[in-house]
Design a protein around this motif. Structure first.
Motif, PDB file in Angstrom:
ATOM      1  N   ASN A   7      -3.518 -57.557 -14.375  1.00  0.00           N
ATOM      2  CA  ASN A   7      -2.087 -57.805 -14.166  1.00  0.00           C
ATOM      3  C   ASN A   7      -1.192 -56.592 -14.395  1.00  0.00           C
ATOM      4  OD1 ASN A   7      -2.160 -57.635 -16.955  1.00  0.00           O
ATOM      5  ND2 ASN A   7      -0.999 -59.509 -17.323  1.00  0.00           N
ATOM      6  N   GLY A   8      -1.754 -55.380 -14.229  1.00  0.00           N
ATOM      7  CA  GLY A   8      -0.919 -54.185 -14.291  1.00  0.00           C
ATOM      8  C   GLY A   8      -0.171 -53.977 -12.980  1.00  0.00           C
ATOM      9  N   TRP A   9       0.519 -52.852 -12.884  1.00  0.00           N
ATOM     10  CA  TRP A   9       1.270 -52.567 -11.663  1.00  0.00           C
ATOM     11  C   TRP A   9       0.344 -52.388 -10.461  1.00  0.00           C
ATOM     12  CZ3 TRP A   9       6.202 -53.527 -11.449  1.00  0.00           C
ATOM     13  CH2 TRP A   9       7.024 -53.362 -12.563  1.00  0.00           C
ATOM     14  N   HIS A  10      -0.815 -51.786 -10.681  1.00  0.00           N
ATOM     15  CA  HIS A  10      -1.739 -51.510  -9.570  1.00  0.00           C
ATOM     16  C   HIS A  10      -3.174 -51.813 -10.023  1.00  0.00           C
ATOM     17  CE1 HIS A  10       1.658 -48.570  -9.585  1.00  0.00           C
ATOM     18  NE2 HIS A  10       1.802 -49.017  -8.351  1.00  0.00           N
ATOM     19  N   PRO A  11      -3.488 -53.068 -10.338  1.00  0.00           N
ATOM     20  CA  PRO A  11      -4.788 -53.399 -10.929  1.00  0.00           C
ATOM     21  C   PRO A  11      -5.970 -53.104 -10.016  1.00  0.00           C
ATOM     22  CG  PRO A  11      -3.642 -55.383 -10.223  1.00  0.00           C
ATOM     23  CD  PRO A  11      -2.664 -54.261 -10.087  1.00  0.00           C
ATOM     24  N   VAL A  12      -7.062 -52.706 -10.635  1.00  0.00           N
ATOM     25  CA  VAL A  12      -8.285 -52.382  -9.887  1.00  0.00           C
ATOM     26  C   VAL A  12      -8.699 -53.548  -8.988  1.00  0.00           C
ATOM     27  CG1 VAL A  12     -10.742 -51.871 -10.133  1.00  0.00           C
ATOM     28  CG2 VAL A  12      -9.077 -50.708 -11.594  1.00  0.00           C
ATOM     29  N   VAL A  13      -8.536 -54.764  -9.487  1.00  0.00           N
ATOM     30  CA  VAL A  13      -8.774 -55.961  -8.667  1.00  0.00           C
ATOM     31  C   VAL A  13      -7.410 -56.497  -8.233  1.00  0.00           C
ATOM     32  CG1 VAL A  13      -9.773 -58.278  -8.594  1.00  0.00           C
ATOM     33  CG2 VAL A  13     -10.843 -56.508 -10.028  1.00  0.00           C
ATOM     34  N   PRO A  14      -7.003 -56.329  -6.976  1.00  0.00           N
ATOM     35  CA  PRO A  14      -7.810 -55.939  -5.813  1.00  0.00           C
ATOM     36  C   PRO A  14      -7.502 -54.534  -5.265  1.00  0.00           C
ATOM     37  CG  PRO A  14      -5.882 -57.082  -5.036  1.00  0.00           C
ATOM     38  CD  PRO A  14      -5.724 -56.937  -6.549  1.00  0.00           C
ATOM     39  N   TRP A  15      -6.716 -53.698  -5.991  1.00  0.00           N
ATOM     40  CA  TRP A  15      -6.265 -52.423  -5.427  1.00  0.00           C
ATOM     41  C   TRP A  15      -7.401 -51.478  -5.063  1.00  0.00           C
ATOM     42  CZ3 TRP A  15      -1.491 -49.589  -4.763  1.00  0.00           C
ATOM     43  CH2 TRP A  15      -0.357 -50.417  -4.768  1.00  0.00           C
ATOM     44  N   LEU A  16      -8.558 -51.613  -5.693  1.00  0.00           N
ATOM     45  CA  LEU A  16      -9.711 -50.804  -5.294  1.00  0.00           C
ATOM     46  C   LEU A  16     -10.018 -51.010  -3.814  1.00  0.00           C
ATOM     47  CD1 LEU A  16     -12.152 -48.976  -5.927  1.00  0.00           C
ATOM     48  CD2 LEU A  16     -13.379 -51.032  -6.685  1.00  0.00           C
ATOM     49  N   GLY A  17      -9.641 -52.172  -3.290  1.00  0.00           N
ATOM     50  CA  GLY A  17      -9.858 -52.464  -1.880  1.00  0.00           C
ATOM     51  C   GLY A  17      -9.182 -51.458  -0.962  1.00  0.00           C
ATOM     52  N   PHE A  18      -8.011 -50.955  -1.359  1.00  0.00           N
ATOM     53  CA  PHE A  18      -7.334 -49.940  -0.543  1.00  0.00           C
ATOM     54  C   PHE A  18      -8.165 -48.652  -0.487  1.00  0.00           C
ATOM     55  CE2 PHE A  18      -3.421 -52.322  -2.017  1.00  0.00           C
ATOM     56  CZ  PHE A  18      -3.154 -52.889  -0.781  1.00  0.00           C
ATOM     57  N   MET A  19      -8.725 -48.260  -1.614  1.00  0.00           N
ATOM     58  CA  MET A  19      -9.580 -47.075  -1.652  1.00  0.00           C
ATOM     59  C   MET A  19     -10.807 -47.263  -0.757  1.00  0.00           C
ATOM     60  SD  MET A  19     -10.380 -44.016  -3.016  1.00  0.00           S
ATOM     61  CE  MET A  19      -9.449 -43.768  -4.530  1.00  0.00           C
ATOM     62  N   LEU A  20     -11.447 -48.424  -0.858  1.00  0.00           N
ATOM     63  CA  LEU A  20     -12.645 -48.685  -0.055  1.00  0.00           C
ATOM     64  C   LEU A  20     -12.301 -48.761   1.427  1.00  0.00           C
ATOM     65  CD1 LEU A  20     -14.487 -51.334  -2.281  1.00  0.00           C
ATOM     66  CD2 LEU A  20     -14.676 -48.832  -2.295  1.00  0.00           C
ATOM     67  N   PHE A  21     -11.130 -49.290   1.759  1.00  0.00           N
ATOM     68  CA  PHE A  21     -10.691 -49.328   3.150  1.00  0.00           C
ATOM     69  C   PHE A  21     -10.521 -47.907   3.678  1.00  0.00           C
ATOM     70  CE2 PHE A  21      -7.155 -49.704   6.303  1.00  0.00           C
ATOM     71  CZ  PHE A  21      -7.859 -50.411   7.275  1.00  0.00           C
ATOM     72  N   GLY A  22      -9.984 -47.020   2.843  1.00  0.00           N
ATOM     73  CA  GLY A  22      -9.855 -45.622   3.233  1.00  0.00           C
ATOM     74  C   GLY A  22     -11.211 -44.987   3.495  1.00  0.00           C
ATOM     75  N   VAL A  23     -12.190 -45.281   2.649  1.00  0.00           N
ATOM     76  CA  VAL A  23     -13.549 -44.761   2.861  1.00  0.00           C
ATOM     77  C   VAL A  23     -14.091 -45.261   4.204  1.00  0.00           C
ATOM     78  CG1 VAL A  23     -15.924 -44.766   2.009  1.00  0.00           C
ATOM     79  CG2 VAL A  23     -14.024 -44.541   0.393  1.00  0.00           C
TER      80      VAL A  23
END
Length: 351
Positions: A172-188
């Protein structure tokens, strides 16, 4: 022709980074200047940028990570990324002492997990993104999303406790790993496509626009229906960044696709016009400029008494002045140095 295409591709990504940076400056300046919540076109622009500019930044980071993994020896790329993640974690935690909405310490973990997942196939990455979106929904339904927050002043007093840090980082942070990691993986995933191809660029532009419109239309249709049944579940189908639910993830990825596609497509023309020569040095120094917009930009506004109680017009003016100064600084700096000061420091410390 091949050489020109390659230049356009690389410089198009630098342009996209600069555009994402400008969006983040507008959002952050508006927040600290108290210009949110007002009416008008500028307020609508701010609302549209919230969460999308930062998401575009993370997608671009994923593209950079993916390209690095393809250019060099994979294990070396992963090891170097680990060291840079550690650097970003330290830098981000120091930044947290003065700016509660820091994104750098989250980046450290995006890069950590992103590097570990570089060997994974593209289709599997897609399933992982879907899994992150589903996990985010499950966590919101089963855990207390407001835990640790002081919503009156948007602070997180429990951040510096072990439990609070982990909760903030993953949930529940400003940019939590779940699900924000998805943006990084989409970039990959995007890095594995033919980004230099005009067909790919057009697909990113128009496909991104189509998905964005479709996601927002479905979200707008579902919200009143769900509100009639269970108002507390409406957040699950919005495109708002807090909490970051599946529609937000799809909207963020579609905006990033549009930005990347447009910038790559326009890069050759903008290069001929001399625009990229002026603007792109700032796009290659976004880490330095991100810290500068907090330490210098917000610092100056604090001295001038502009933090809080300002209009959207003042926030946009301040953002425009700051970003213009960034372009001028970066252009001059690039005449003498290859990298920005913080980028050079990271390179020296972490490789």
């Amino acid at each position: 022709m091949a050489a020109a295409t390659k230049i356009g591709r690389l410089e198009g990504l630098d342009l996209a980074r600069f555009i994402a940076f400008v969006g983040m400056v507008i959002v952050n300046f508006s927040i600290v200047m108290g210009a949110e919540g007002t009416e008008g076109m500028l307020s609508n622009i701010i609302h549209a940028l919230e969460g999308r500019a930062a998401a575009t930044f993370v997608v671009l980071a994923g593209i950079g990570l993916g390209l690095a993994g393809m250019k060099g020896e994979l294990n070396l790329t992963i090891f170097t990324t680990f060291k840079r993640a550690a650097f970003l974690l330290v830098l981000g935690l120091l930044n947290m002492l003065i700016f509660d909405a820091d994104i750098l310490h989250y980046y450290a973990f995006y890069f950590l997990f992103g590097a570990l997942l570089l060997p994974v196939g593209t289709r599997a990455l897609g399933w992982l993104i879907a899994g992150l979106a589903g996990a985010a929904v499950l966590m919101v339904l089963t855990l207390d999303y407001e835990a640790g927050w002081n919503w009156t002043d948007l602070t997180y007093p429990e951040f510096w406790t072990p439990v609070g840090f982990i909760r903030n980082l993953f949930f529940n942070g400003w940019h939590p790993v779940v699900p924000w990691l998805g943006f990084m993986l989409f970039g990959v995933m995007l890095s594995r496509s033919k980004l230099s191809s005009t067909k790919t660029q057009d697909a990113l532009m128009f496909g991104g626009l189509l998905v964005f419109l479709l996601v927002n239309a479905i979200s707008a249709y579902l919200q009143p229906l769900i509100a009639m049944v269970e108002p507390e579940l409406v957040d699950l189908v919005t495109t708002n960044p807090i909490p970051p639910m599946p529609f937000y993830l799809m909207a963020g990825m579609s905006v990033a696709s549009m930005v990347v596609g447009i910038c790559l497509r326009a890069a050759p023309l903008l290069k001929d016009l001399g625009v990229l020569t002026v603007v792109n040095p700032a796009g290659r120094q976004t880490l330095t400029l991100y810290l500068a917009h907090i330490l210098l930009g917000m610092g100056v506004m604090d001295e001038l008494g502009l933090l809080g109680g300002q209009t959207t017009q003042v926030a946009f003016l301040a953002s425009g002045i700051f970003c213009t100064l960034c372009v001028i600084y970066a252009f001059i700096w690039s005449r003498y140095f290859k990298r920005g000061p913080i980028e050079a420091l990271m390179r020296k410390v972490a490789g």
